[in-house]
Design an enzyme around this catalytic site. Structure first.
Site, mmCIF file in Angstrom:
data_model
loop_
_atom_site.group_PDB
_atom_site.id
_atom_site.type_symbol
_atom_site.label_atom_id
_atom_site.label_comp_id
_atom_site.label_asym_id
_atom_site.label_seq_id
_atom_site.Cartn_x
_atom_site.Cartn_y
_atom_site.Cartn_z
ATOM 1 N N SER A 86 0.813 -1.219 0.000
ATOM 2 C CA SER A 86 0.000 0.000 0.000
ATOM 3 C C SER A 86 0.838 1.256 0.000
ATOM 4 O O SER A 86 0.289 2.363 0.034
ATOM 5 C CB SER A 86 -0.897 0.035 1.241
ATOM 6 N N THR A 188 -1.327 1.732 4.544
ATOM 7 C CA THR A 188 -1.019 3.138 4.240
ATOM 8 C C THR A 188 -0.612 3.771 5.552
ATOM 9 O O THR A 188 -1.292 3.605 6.560
ATOM 10 C CB THR A 188 -2.266 3.863 3.707
ATOM 11 N N THR A 206 1.385 6.843 0.763
ATOM 12 C CA THR A 206 0.549 5.743 0.259
ATOM 13 C C THR A 206 0.742 5.529 -1.232
ATOM 14 O O THR A 206 1.188 6.445 -1.942
ATOM 15 C CB THR A 206 -0.945 6.068 0.519
ATOM 16 N N ARG A 216 -5.885 9.344 -10.244
ATOM 17 C CA ARG A 216 -6.679 9.502 -9.013
ATOM 18 C C ARG A 216 -5.756 9.820 -7.817
ATOM 19 O O ARG A 216 -4.702 9.213 -7.630
ATOM 20 C CB ARG A 216 -7.456 8.219 -8.744
ATOM 21 N N VAL A 217 -6.189 10.779 -7.012
ATOM 22 C CA VAL A 217 -5.465 11.116 -5.784
ATOM 23 C C VAL A 217 -6.471 11.063 -4.639
ATOM 24 O O VAL A 217 -7.597 11.551 -4.779
ATOM 25 C CB VAL A 217 -4.845 12.534 -5.887
ATOM 26 N N GLY A 218 -6.080 10.483 -3.533
ATOM 27 C CA GLY A 218 -6.978 10.385 -2.380
ATOM 28 C C GLY A 218 -6.700 11.468 -1.358
ATOM 29 O O GLY A 218 -6.280 12.574 -1.691
ATOM 30 N N ASP A 219 -6.905 11.120 -0.109
ATOM 31 C CA ASP A 219 -6.739 12.079 0.983
ATOM 32 C C ASP A 219 -5.293 12.214 1.456
ATOM 33 O O ASP A 219 -4.893 13.244 1.995
ATOM 34 C CB ASP A 219 -7.582 11.636 2.189
ATOM 35 N N THR A 239 -6.512 6.843 7.435
ATOM 36 C CA THR A 239 -6.301 5.767 6.477
ATOM 37 C C THR A 239 -7.667 5.258 6.043
ATOM 38 O O THR A 239 -8.660 5.467 6.730
ATOM 39 C CB THR A 239 -5.454 4.627 7.100
ATOM 40 N N GLY A 240 -7.719 4.619 4.890
ATOM 41 C CA GLY A 240 -8.986 4.109 4.385
ATOM 42 C C GLY A 240 -9.348 4.756 3.060
ATOM 43 O O GLY A 240 -8.476 5.262 2.357
ATOM 44 N N VAL A 241 -10.630 4.743 2.751
ATOM 45 C CA VAL A 241 -11.090 5.249 1.445
ATOM 46 C C VAL A 241 -11.014 6.779 1.435
ATOM 47 O O VAL A 241 -11.853 7.478 2.010
ATOM 48 C CB VAL A 241 -12.521 4.756 1.149
ATOM 49 N N GLY A 242 -9.992 7.277 0.762
ATOM 50 C CA GLY A 242 -9.644 8.691 0.849
ATOM 51 C C GLY A 242 -10.727 9.644 0.418
ATOM 52 O O GLY A 242 -10.834 10.754 0.958
#
Ligand code: SD4
Length: 328
Positions: A86, A188, A206, A216-219, A239-242
């Site tokens: 991750s 992450t 991450t 795609r970029v998350g949090d 952590t998790g679904v950003g």
């Protein structure tokens, strides 16, 4: 400490070390730090059971290093670990087979730096630190970030390991984007530390959600979402679904809740509740928050069981299993 109330179970990972004479004498030294300032410091806290990363950060803190160095060097352990799929090298790729990394770092002065969707660099956290220290900017993305890294002396390296490649090829047979709670994106790493001077810093790094759309970029590299530090108050990381963390600017929210008087534990719980309110009918994803306040009190909370976080202080090196909103 508040945190302890919420431990369902914990393990002393370095039981032998804790009772060693070396650490025992450190403990004596640090007792005075705690009583003089009414603070637990130094201390490091990180998402997931990243024992090697927190050990490294602790080593830096105990030798008198800054919290900034501690969090950078701590998360670098996971970035270099190909077994962690991750983060960094060995991370799972996007749906096109490219490993793209996100990272950010924030110091006790409120300085911050981030790289988004960077490729071919094992240590995005160190590039983020260079962005913070050597440029007038906060974020660099994609090719520009990669180019900047080479200018700063970072080496180009293939990040896609054979294992991650084979798994991706397998995934391509159905090509369904269905993140699996606690599995696809485990580890992450978000890390927060307080050094001997009482200064707080944080880092988050991450490879993002496995098989995401390219770009795609998350949090995780977004200051305020995946990480936030305010040296007067404390820090938080996620952590998790950003996407869900970004929608509530989760880490900033948690620090602000602590500013208003909530404990780190209470603030993390409220952070999770905000996300739940926006997702009443679909709670099939994971979010885990951790937080620390100026006194060195820590907390953590998550939606699903399965999340844990590590703390390392004179009190021990502990894998904490927090309560979750959804019970087992
Ligand atoms: C992201 N928050 O890219 C990251 C993934 C993660 O544990 O934290 N996984 O959305």
């Amino acid at each position: 400490m508040q945190r302890r109330k919420f431990l369902k179970s914990s393990t002393i990972a370095t039981a032998g070390l804790i009772s060693s004479p070396i650490l025992a004498s450190c403990k004596e030294e640090n007792k005075s730090i705690i009583s003089e300032n009414n603070r637990e410091q130094p201390i490091v806290i990180a998402t997931w059971n990243v024992e090697n990363a927190t050990s490294k950060a602790w080593e830096v803190l105990k030798s008198g290093g800054s919290s900034l160095d501690a969090v950078e060097q701590g998360v670098m352990i996971e970035e270099a670990d190909v077994k962690n799929q991750s983060v960094g090298k060995g991370g799972r790729p996007d749906r096109d087979g490219n490993v793209t990394l996100d990272a950010c770092i924030m110091d006790s002065e409120g300085n911050c730096g981030a790289v988004l969707c960077i490729e071919n660099i094992v240590h995005p956290i160190s590039v983020a630190r260079k962005v913070m220290e050597d440029t007038p900017h906060v974020m660099l993305a994609g090719k520009g970030a990669e180019q900047f890294a080479y200018e700063k002396g970072f080496k180009k390296e293939n990040l896609l390991t054979e294992k991650s490649k084979q798994e991706w090829l397998e995934w391509k047979k159905t090509a369904q984007y269905k993140p699996i709670v606690n599995i696809e994106n485990h580890d992450t790493i978000g890390m927060l530390a307080i050094d001997n001077n009482g200064n707080i810093s944080g880092a988050c790094t991450t490879s993002g959600m496995a098989y995401k759309i390219a770009g795609r970029v998350g949090d995780s590299p977004i200051i305020g979402a995946g990480l936030f530090v305010d040296n007067e108050v404390g820090g938080a990381t996620a952590t998790g679904v950003g996407e869900e963390v970004v929608r509530t600017v989760g880490s900033f929210l948690i620090v602000e809740l602590m500013r208003q008087g909530k404990s780190p534990q209470e603030a993390c719980e409220e952070g999770v509740r905000r996300i739940i309110k926006k997702n009443k009918n679909k709670l099939n994803f994971q979010i885990g928050f951790i937080a620390i306040n100026k006194k060195g009190e820590t907390g953590g909370y998550c939606i699903q069981p399965g999340f844990s976080y590590r703390t390392y202080s004179e009190a021990g090196h502990v894998n904490n299993i927090p309560e979750s909103y959804i019970k087992e």
